[in-house]
Design an enzyme around this catalytic site. Sequence first.
Site, PDB file in Angstrom:
ATOM      1  CD  GLU A   1      32.012  42.000  27.412  1.00 40.73           C
ATOM      2  OE1 GLU A   1      31.097  41.407  28.039  1.00 40.73           O
ATOM      3  OE2 GLU A   1      32.045  42.094  26.172  1.00 40.73           O
TER       4      GLU A   1
ATOM      5  NE  ARG B   1      36.265  47.144  16.821  1.00 47.78           N
ATOM      6  CZ  ARG B   1      37.565  47.075  16.553  1.00 47.78           C
ATOM      7  NH1 ARG B   1      38.018  46.193  15.669  1.00 47.78           N
ATOM      8  NH2 ARG B   1      38.414  47.872  17.162  1.00 47.78           N
TER       9      ARG B   1
ATOM     10  CB  CYS C   1      39.677  34.933  33.496  1.00 46.29           C
ATOM     11  SG  CYS C   1      38.606  33.704  34.286  1.00 46.29           S
TER      12      CYS C   1
ATOM     13  CG  HIS D   1      42.257  33.524  36.855  1.00 48.28           C
ATOM     14  ND1 HIS D   1      41.510  34.369  36.065  1.00 48.28           N
ATOM     15  CD2 HIS D   1      43.550  33.957  36.755  1.00 48.28           C
ATOM     16  CE1 HIS D   1      42.303  35.280  35.523  1.00 48.28           C
ATOM     17  NE2 HIS D   1      43.544  35.044  35.918  1.00 48.28           N
TER      18      HIS D   1
ATOM     19  CG  ASP E   1      45.881  37.031  34.241  1.00 46.18           C
ATOM     20  OD1 ASP E   1      44.906  37.219  33.487  1.00 46.18           O
ATOM     21  OD2 ASP E   1      45.781  36.537  35.385  1.00 46.18           O
TER      22      ASP E   1
END
Length: 249
Positions: free
Chosen positions: A37, A62, A67, A105, A119
Amino acid sequence: MDIHAYLQRLHYQGPLEPTLQTLQALHTAHMLAVPFENLSLHYHQPIVLQEEALYEKVVKRRRGGFCYELNGLFAVLLRALGFDVTMVSASMAHSADEFGPEIDHPTLLVHLAEDWLADVGNGDSFRSPLRLQVDLEHIEGEQAYRLQRNHPYWIMQKRTAAGLWETEYRFTLQPHSLSDFIERCHYYQTSPESHFTHNRICSLAMPTGRITLKDLRLITTIHGNKEERILSSEEDFLNTLAERFGVVL
């Protein structure tokens, strides 16, 4: 870092020895428990690439993340359990032969008897690590993944519904630390050219599919069958985040 609390966040009760079985189980648990998110970008919550800040967000509050956060924190957990982990940098594919920046990334290599690509921060991607071996097909339900080699790059590919192999990203084996990605993380948080600044996204793997909230579009995919529903209001958006993803802003 409280390892027990992190494992509770993943609903994980399996073995903890640094073995392939443990790596596979942890990776899958992470994908099923922690959403990908970008909500912090849209609610004026700066992302800080430091272990304490990531642990506070993902475990204590939580939340999910993108990434840098998810792979950054997962690397900390794996190392705390005794795994030998190298963070490397992947360039995301824009087309079959066009890629983004080299430092883009973060992804992880876990060194066991063989090397494995892990990943947990790439959204709709493999749920269990990929063995670092050319042309070995990794099948997960309706999905399939493989690695190719074009020196000095390893290339991660996903098979499309049409049966074609589509490149997701490429990477080298050069080690990196999470701090190497601070500049790129800032870009994705702030630039109008960053796709993350255009839409709110929250996406979570499920045992038989995936659920994704993209602004007011709720997309549920089960066994490859996709359904979409438009939420009625911002209140509905926040309630759906809490009820379906466990995310409270």
